[in-house]
Every structure is written in C-alpha cells, then in structure tokens.
Design a protein around this motif. Sequence first.
Motif, PDB file in Angstrom:
ATOM      1  N   ALA A   3      87.264  -9.589   4.338  1.00  0.00           N
ATOM      2  CA  ALA A   3      87.575  -8.317   3.985  1.00  0.00           C
ATOM      3  C   ALA A   3      88.791  -9.233   3.171  1.00  0.00           C
ATOM      4  N   LEU A   4      87.950  -8.738   2.266  1.00  0.00           N
ATOM      5  CA  LEU A   4      88.539  -8.614   0.695  1.00  0.00           C
ATOM      6  C   LEU A   4      89.237  -6.951   0.098  1.00  0.00           C
ATOM      7  N   SER A   5      89.985  -7.222  -0.555  1.00  0.00           N
ATOM      8  CA  SER A   5      90.820  -5.682  -1.002  1.00  0.00           C
ATOM      9  C   SER A   5      89.664  -5.810  -3.175  1.00  0.00           C
ATOM     10  N   ARG A   6      90.379  -4.510  -3.168  1.00  0.00           N
ATOM     11  CA  ARG A   6      88.921  -4.511  -4.504  1.00  0.00           C
ATOM     12  C   ARG A   6      89.889  -2.971  -5.099  1.00  0.00           C
ATOM     13  N   LYS A   7      89.607  -3.525  -6.520  1.00  0.00           N
ATOM     14  CA  LYS A   7      89.982  -2.188  -7.005  1.00  0.00           C
ATOM     15  C   LYS A   7      89.056  -1.192  -8.593  1.00  0.00           C
ATOM     16  N   LYS A   8      89.277  -0.692  -8.375  1.00  0.00           N
ATOM     17  CA  LYS A   8      88.522   0.297  -9.373  1.00  0.00           C
ATOM     18  C   LYS A   8      87.950  -1.064 -10.978  1.00  0.00           C
ATOM     19  N   ASN A   9      86.315  -0.794 -10.541  1.00  0.00           N
ATOM     20  CA  ASN A   9      86.458  -1.325 -11.481  1.00  0.00           C
ATOM     21  C   ASN A   9      86.240  -3.109 -11.395  1.00  0.00           C
ATOM     22  N   GLU A  10      86.717  -3.340  -9.516  1.00  0.00           N
ATOM     23  CA  GLU A  10      86.617  -5.042  -9.551  1.00  0.00           C
ATOM     24  C   GLU A  10      84.924  -5.061  -9.075  1.00  0.00           C
ATOM     25  N   ALA A  11      84.513  -6.249  -9.312  1.00  0.00           N
ATOM     26  CA  ALA A  11      83.665  -6.747  -8.526  1.00  0.00           C
ATOM     27  C   ALA A  11      83.144  -7.661  -7.398  1.00  0.00           C
ATOM     28  N   LEU A  12      82.293  -7.751  -6.328  1.00  0.00           N
ATOM     29  CA  LEU A  12      81.900  -9.248  -5.797  1.00  0.00           C
ATOM     30  C   LEU A  12      80.741  -9.645  -5.801  1.00  0.00           C
ATOM     31  N   ILE A  13      80.165 -10.587  -6.507  1.00  0.00           N
ATOM     32  CA  ILE A  13      79.050 -11.262  -6.157  1.00  0.00           C
ATOM     33  C   ILE A  13      78.699 -12.094  -4.941  1.00  0.00           C
ATOM     34  N   ILE A  14      77.626 -11.913  -4.632  1.00  0.00           N
ATOM     35  CA  ILE A  14      76.380 -12.807  -3.080  1.00  0.00           C
ATOM     36  C   ILE A  14      75.285 -13.267  -3.777  1.00  0.00           C
ATOM     37  N   ASN A  15      75.391 -14.827  -3.487  1.00  0.00           N
ATOM     38  CA  ASN A  15      74.402 -15.569  -3.219  1.00  0.00           C
ATOM     39  C   ASN A  15      74.025 -15.359  -5.017  1.00  0.00           C
ATOM     40  N   ASN A  16      74.839 -15.808  -5.828  1.00  0.00           N
ATOM     41  CA  ASN A  16      74.538 -15.875  -7.351  1.00  0.00           C
ATOM     42  C   ASN A  16      73.692 -14.646  -8.023  1.00  0.00           C
ATOM     43  N   ASN A  17      73.792 -13.313  -7.194  1.00  0.00           N
ATOM     44  CA  ASN A  17      72.305 -12.684  -7.554  1.00  0.00           C
ATOM     45  C   ASN A  17      72.592 -11.296  -7.624  1.00  0.00           C
ATOM     46  N   ILE A  18      73.707 -10.501  -6.202  1.00  0.00           N
ATOM     47  CA  ILE A  18      73.781  -9.367  -6.260  1.00  0.00           C
ATOM     48  C   ILE A  18      75.528  -9.407  -6.333  1.00  0.00           C
ATOM     49  N   GLU A  19      76.062  -8.436  -7.169  1.00  0.00           N
ATOM     50  CA  GLU A  19      76.937  -7.687  -7.570  1.00  0.00           C
ATOM     51  C   GLU A  19      77.200  -6.398  -6.794  1.00  0.00           C
ATOM     52  N   ILE A  20      78.468  -5.874  -6.720  1.00  0.00           N
ATOM     53  CA  ILE A  20      79.167  -5.097  -5.962  1.00  0.00           C
ATOM     54  C   ILE A  20      80.302  -4.585  -6.755  1.00  0.00           C
ATOM     55  N   THR A  21      79.662  -3.550  -6.592  1.00  0.00           N
ATOM     56  CA  THR A  21      81.421  -2.929  -7.955  1.00  0.00           C
ATOM     57  C   THR A  21      81.808  -1.570  -7.302  1.00  0.00           C
ATOM     58  N   ILE A  22      83.277  -1.389  -7.863  1.00  0.00           N
ATOM     59  CA  ILE A  22      83.918  -0.146  -6.858  1.00  0.00           C
ATOM     60  C   ILE A  22      83.518   0.732  -7.957  1.00  0.00           C
ATOM     61  N   LEU A  23      83.072   1.882  -7.695  1.00  0.00           N
ATOM     62  CA  LEU A  23      83.121   2.156  -8.919  1.00  0.00           C
ATOM     63  C   LEU A  23      84.339   3.394  -9.173  1.00  0.00           C
ATOM     64  N   GLU A  24      83.944   3.708  -7.443  1.00  0.00           N
ATOM     65  CA  GLU A  24      85.468   5.197  -8.044  1.00  0.00           C
ATOM     66  C   GLU A  24      86.007   5.081  -6.356  1.00  0.00           C
ATOM     67  N   ILE A  25      87.292   5.865  -6.876  1.00  0.00           N
ATOM     68  CA  ILE A  25      88.273   6.257  -5.380  1.00  0.00           C
ATOM     69  C   ILE A  25      88.685   6.991  -4.989  1.00  0.00           C
ATOM     70  N   LYS A  26      88.200   7.761  -3.794  1.00  0.00           N
ATOM     71  CA  LYS A  26      89.142   9.469  -4.041  1.00  0.00           C
ATOM     72  C   LYS A  26      89.485   8.946  -2.941  1.00  0.00           C
ATOM     73  N   GLY A  27      90.639   9.272  -2.864  1.00  0.00           N
ATOM     74  CA  GLY A  27      91.151   9.402  -1.028  1.00  0.00           C
ATOM     75  C   GLY A  27      90.742   8.460  -0.004  1.00  0.00           C
ATOM     76  N   GLU A  28      89.937   8.285   1.257  1.00  0.00           N
ATOM     77  CA  GLU A  28      89.614   7.561   1.469  1.00  0.00           C
ATOM     78  C   GLU A  28      88.177   7.190   1.833  1.00  0.00           C
ATOM     79  N   GLN A  29      86.713   8.166   0.733  1.00  0.00           N
ATOM     80  CA  GLN A  29      85.868   7.615  -0.053  1.00  0.00           C
ATOM     81  C   GLN A  29      86.133   5.931  -1.049  1.00  0.00           C
ATOM     82  N   VAL A  30      84.976   5.832  -0.931  1.00  0.00           N
ATOM     83  CA  VAL A  30      84.832   4.832  -2.594  1.00  0.00           C
ATOM     84  C   VAL A  30      82.973   4.905  -2.723  1.00  0.00           C
TER      85      VAL A  30
END
Length: 72
Positions: A3-30
């Motif tokens: 479990a990680l905390s991320r803010k808007k425009n922050e990202a995660l890298i998985i297995n050196n070739n998959i990037e997950i970026t937080i694009l927008e946060i609105k209420g309970e929806q990400v």
Amino acid sequence: MLALSRKKNEALIINNNIEITILEIKGEQVKIGITAPKEVPIYRKEVYVQIQNENKASVDVESLDALKKFLV
C-alpha cells in the motif's frame, strides 16, 4: 499487498517497464494512467474476473462435449 500513498502527477514503476501515474483525484475517485508494453494485458478487475469465469465455463462445456464424444 503493498500500500502506497501518491499525489497527483506522482507515479509508480513496476518491473522496469510499467508506469502507473496518478492523473486526477476527485473526492473518492482517482484517475490513473498506465504505460506498459503492448504485450502486457491490462484489465479492470471486474472485467478480468468475468473473462476468467467465461473461460472456465467454456472449458467445462468443451470438456463435457469431448467426454460425450469419447463415450459414444
């Protein structure tokens, strides 16, 4: 589970070739963006579960049909 905390425009890298970026946060929806190689399938979990259930049902029917042919 990690479990990680991320803010808007922050990202995660998985297995050196998959990037997950937080694009927008609105209420309970990400809204997230995923960058991955084309050969990596990406599904929403509910869709993945439905595909798996349909595949299992198909295999069960095919196995039953094959067994019927074998016995006849």
